[in-house]
Design an enzyme around this catalytic site. Structure first.
Site, PDB file in Angstrom:
ATOM      1  N   GLN A 210       0.819  -1.205   0.000  1.00  7.57           N
ATOM      2  CA  GLN A 210       0.000   0.000   0.000  1.00  7.57           C
ATOM      3  C   GLN A 210       0.855   1.258   0.000  1.00  7.57           C
ATOM      4  O   GLN A 210       0.326   2.361  -0.136  1.00  7.57           O
ATOM      5  CB  GLN A 210      -0.888   0.027   1.254  1.00  7.57           C
ATOM      6  CG  GLN A 210      -1.900  -1.078   1.347  1.00  7.57           C
ATOM      7  CD  GLN A 210      -2.580  -1.103   2.700  1.00  7.57           C
ATOM      8  OE1 GLN A 210      -2.476  -2.085   3.416  1.00  7.57           O
ATOM      9  NE2 GLN A 210      -3.272  -0.045   3.073  1.00  7.57           N
ATOM     10  N   ARG A 323      -5.697   7.336  17.231  1.00  6.81           N
ATOM     11  CA  ARG A 323      -7.008   7.317  16.563  1.00  6.81           C
ATOM     12  C   ARG A 323      -8.043   6.598  17.415  1.00  6.81           C
ATOM     13  O   ARG A 323      -9.221   6.946  17.378  1.00  6.81           O
ATOM     14  CB  ARG A 323      -6.919   6.696  15.168  1.00  6.81           C
ATOM     15  CG  ARG A 323      -8.196   6.882  14.364  1.00  6.81           C
ATOM     16  CD  ARG A 323      -8.068   6.404  12.931  1.00  6.81           C
ATOM     17  NE  ARG A 323      -7.546   7.398  12.020  1.00  6.81           N
ATOM     18  CZ  ARG A 323      -8.286   8.229  11.305  1.00  6.81           C
ATOM     19  NH1 ARG A 323      -9.603   8.242  11.442  1.00  6.81           N
ATOM     20  NH2 ARG A 323      -7.738   9.081  10.462  1.00  6.81           N
ATOM     21  N   GLU A 725     -12.901   2.780   5.178  1.00  4.40           N
ATOM     22  CA  GLU A 725     -12.876   2.291   6.549  1.00  4.40           C
ATOM     23  C   GLU A 725     -14.190   2.432   7.323  1.00  4.40           C
ATOM     24  O   GLU A 725     -14.554   1.524   8.087  1.00  4.40           O
ATOM     25  CB  GLU A 725     -11.758   2.990   7.326  1.00  4.40           C
ATOM     26  CG  GLU A 725     -10.379   2.604   6.851  1.00  4.40           C
ATOM     27  CD  GLU A 725      -9.296   3.458   7.479  1.00  4.40           C
ATOM     28  OE1 GLU A 725      -8.444   2.907   8.195  1.00  4.40           O
ATOM     29  OE2 GLU A 725      -9.304   4.689   7.264  1.00  4.40           O
TER      30      GLU A 725
END
Length: 774
Positions: A210, A323, A725
């Site tokens: 990625q 997060r 997501e």
């Protein structure tokens, strides 16, 4: 999703908003889509395998590689002593070794690499090494690491207000804990790389990653070369989900090292068992809560304490745990809040990025709090959730960002009405009253997910658009394709600019020698960043063509229009390809780079305050489940989802992302259990022992809708919103519904302590614990 359920575009075909199929769909089905392992092998290609640590924590006294060297087909062996540059493949902290030095930190850590004439020969040889270890104390669990004070970085705090005073003054108060396990990425294509040596020490690497730019930089670091000496290319990945953001590095770098040292192409295709043992997972979390609230269930103050198992090295754990803190509020306002986060260092493989990047774990915690409040008050859980939603005068997050785009209240209300929540809740209660063995549960939970990298400098992208003299268009950008449909979306964006069929637009492999210094395709930002960069590049070429046409046909450049029927310039209408041919003959540049940097974002990590996100994506899901109280087995019966993607770039792709994300989240919370032995070995290291959802686990009825009124208030590409997501967290509704079903098995005993994954064993244990509760 049935064909009839896919929204149709308002006008045109091949442009933005058209529900086009994935650009590689046909090749996927036919088996002609090329991945790293499908590339033709040049004569002399070698195959690489790693020799792995069998100890969770030990001093390496000696490694005897004689038997490895003498094995059939072996050409070379590489250890840390063979690295010309720096022995580091970490994303930033400098603590991930390509090959272990001095000590082994976890089972599965690479000690050396062997290259041989075949994959089998390399794998067989790698297991012949004789390693002398002196065992050292190993920390394998969150509890053990907390007791030892083992942290990858200092614990972090976020919050505001006088929490102790708010808790003491609240009419009601309760405390509890929920734990959730990690998750294996289980991409269909395992880790893979192919390195091709070039001239003067250069190397070209095909990698299933990625983050091609990070792979490029790490190869250069390990080889002691410049970034310009290394080209990394990615055409597609067969899945990634975060597991190829940092974890692909060791495979690609080892191949590059071996290729440059042997002068021969070197390929690695990880065995599935080795892949699962070597690579990081989603972080396991434990969350303790202490909450005060009023008679309506509205929170007055809350204290959340998060602890995660990070593994042996830093990897991306600081940002992931940050997060988790950011999303510990989910969709709810806290007048007084304190969030503590402990990032624990353990002798397990370093956990890493996974779809949601810590956000799901934070949301699971607060959704359990909502259910606990409702159970304590005897109120409907949805009513408690709605009472705590962000709203006017209650719109500032624990990190100080004002929620300006809050659509959660109306989206939730619309789903509750469309899915007939009230009647179905009554039906579930009636079912439970009439059945002794089977018990149902129903839950509607929201999602508010921040979009942007929380590491600010990563919010940038570049693109290169080439328009050829025949009117065909080629795009190269920094995003990578892992099955999520990024390439077809970018092609649609560029086709829209020129008003040409998407078939004219070719998106090529992502390459570091075309677009440099790219960010990972992660944080749900692939289309936001790369779509806008490609749009900007295409606009530049379009403006040049318009200026040329205006001069050619004697009109104002601003009046030149690009239409599906051709380019209109004054009284002339000519095909797009004809204009391109004329512009080429007129010596007009038909290529341009584009760049985009996300605006308005800033964040001070020292104080955990600022605006880390450009906007939020919202959604809600209603899940209905049934459990068998004798076996602990469950079934998800029905799911209703309403999700906000703004103005969809491609509804077909977005619907697929919502469904896939939900199923993956459901697997994490129900069946996917990581089990480690007492010596640190991963026991669930193959499909035979690790249970991802299958076709039979998909709910019999899934109703998924994209919110028709969705529109991004921020100036994103065509006012769209990210979709990668956020849908995963819709599956928290399944865990909540299962919790209510367990509670119904033992009425009057309150909410059970049901941890995730809610396997049959955990469901049975939760029922038994309720029966024993006083």
């Amino acid at each position: 999703m049935a064909e009839a359920d896919i929204p149709r575009p308002g006008a045109g075909t091949g442009f933005v908003a058209a529900p086009l199929r994935h650009d590689s769909a046909g090749a996927h089905v036919a088996g002609t889509a090329r991945y790293v392992d499908d590339m033709p092998e040049a004569p002399g290609t070698l195959h690489l395998a790693f020799g792995l640590s069998t100890q969770a924590h030990a001093r390496i006294e000696a490694i005897d590689l004689d038997a490895v060297r003498a094995a059939p087909g072996v050409v070379a062996i590489f250890t840390a002593a063979d690295i010309p540059g720096v022995n580091d493949v970490s994303p930033f902290a400098g603590d991930d070794r390509l090959f272990a030095e001095g000590s082994a930190l976890y089972v599965g850590q690479p000690l050396f690499a062997v290259v041989a004439t075949s994959t089998k020969a390399a794998r067989v040889a790698a297991r012949l090494a004789k390693v002398d270890y002196t065992p050292l104390p190993a920390l394998l669990t969150i509890a053990a690491a907390r007791a030892a004070g083992s942290l990858i970085e200092p614990s972090q705090r976020m919050g505001r207000g006088d929490v102790p005073a708010a808790l003491d003054a609240a009419p009601h108060r309760l405390a509890g804990r929920i734990a959730m396990g990690g998750q294996e990425h289980f991409y269909l294509e395992g880790q893979a790389a192919l390195a091709l040596p070039g001239e003067d020490g250069q190397v070209h690497v095909l990698s299933s990653t990625q983050h091609p730019s990070e792979i490029q930089h790490l190869i250069a670091k390990v080889l002691g070369r410049s970034h310009a000496d290394v080209t990394v290319e990615v055409r597609r990945m067969g899945g990634a989900f975060g597991g190829k953001e940092t974890q692909a590095a060791a495979f690609a770098v080892a191949c590059a090292l071996a290729a440059t040292r042997t002068g021969r192409p070197v390929k690695v295709r990880a065995d599935r068992d080795d892949d699962m043992v070597m690579t990081g997972k989603r972080h396991a979390f434990e969350i303790d809560y202490d909450v005060g609230f009023d008679d309506a269930g509205r929170i007055a103050g809350i204290r959340l304490e998060l602890a995660s198992r990070c593994g042996a090295t830093t990897d991306l754990s600081p940002a992931i745990n940050d997060r988790a803190m950011f999303h510990s509020d989910n969709s709810y306002y806290f007048p007084a809040v304190e969030i503590l986060s402990h990032r624990l260092k353990t002798n397990t493989v370093s956990d890493t990025a996974f779809r949601g990047f810590g956000g799901p774990q934070g949301m699971v915690g607060i959704e359990r709090v909502m259910d606990a409040i409702a159970a304590r008050l005897g109120r409907d859980p949805l009513a408690v959730r709605q009472a705590n939603l962000y709203g006017p005068g209650r719109d500032v997050t624990p990190y100080g960002m004002t929620v300006e785009d809050n659509v959660a209240p109306e989206l939730i209300a619309e789903l509750a009405e469309a899915a007939d929540y009230t009647a179905r809740a009554e039906a579930v209660a009636a079912f439970n009253a009439g059945h002794r063995i089977l018990k149902k549960g129903l839950a509607l939970t929201p999602v508010k997910f921040g979009i942007s990298f929380t590491t600010t400098h990563l919010n940038q992208a570049g693109a290169l658009v080439l328009v050829y003299a025949d009117g065909s268009i080629q795009i190269n950008h920094g995003g990578t394709e892992m099955g999520q449909g990024l390439m077809v979306k970018v092609a649609q964006i560029v086709a829209e600019v020129f008003q040409v069929p998407v078939e004219r637009v070719r998106v090529t492999s992502t390459r570091t020698d075309k677009v440099p210094n790219t960010s990972a395709t992660a944080a749900s930002s692939g289309a936001d960043l790369n779509g806008m960069a490609a749009f900007n590049a295409a606009q530049t070429v379009r403006e040049r063509l318009a200026a040329f046409a205006a001069e050619k046909f004697g009109c104002d450049a601003g009046s030149v229009r690009f239409t599906p029927d051709g380019v209109v310039a004054g009284d002339e209408i000519l095909p797009f390809d004809a204009l391109c041919r004329m512009a080429h003959l007129g010596r007009v540049s038909l290529s341009a780079t584009g760049f985009y940097a996300t605006p308005r974002i800033h964040y001070d990590r020292a104080t955990h305050s600022g605006r880390p996100f450009l906007y939020f994506a919202y959604g809600a899901a209603l899940s209905e489940v049934v459990i068998d109280t004798l076996t602990g087995e469950h079934k998800v019966l029905a799911v209703d989802i309403l999700h906000d993607v703004g103005r969809s770039l491609n509804p077909a792709i977005d619907l697929g992302q919502v469904e896939g994300g939900f199923i993956q989240g459901m697997g994490w919370l129900t069946t996917e259990e990581l089990v480690f032995a007492d010596d640190g070995r991963l026991l669930t290291h193959a499909p035979s022992t690790y249970k991802i959802p299958t076709a039979s686990d998909r709910p019999a009825r899934m109703t998924i809708r994209l919110w028709e009124r969705g529109r991004n208030a921020e100036a994103t590409i065509h006012r769209s919103k990210a979709v990668g997501e956020p849908p995963l967290m819709l599956a928290i509704s399944v865990l909540s519904a299962l919790t209510h079903a367990v509670a119904a098995a033992v009425p009057g005993k309150g909410l059970p302590d049901l941890d995730a994954p809610a396997t049959p064993e955990r469901v049975l244990m939760a029922i038994e614990a309720l029966r024993r509760r006083g």
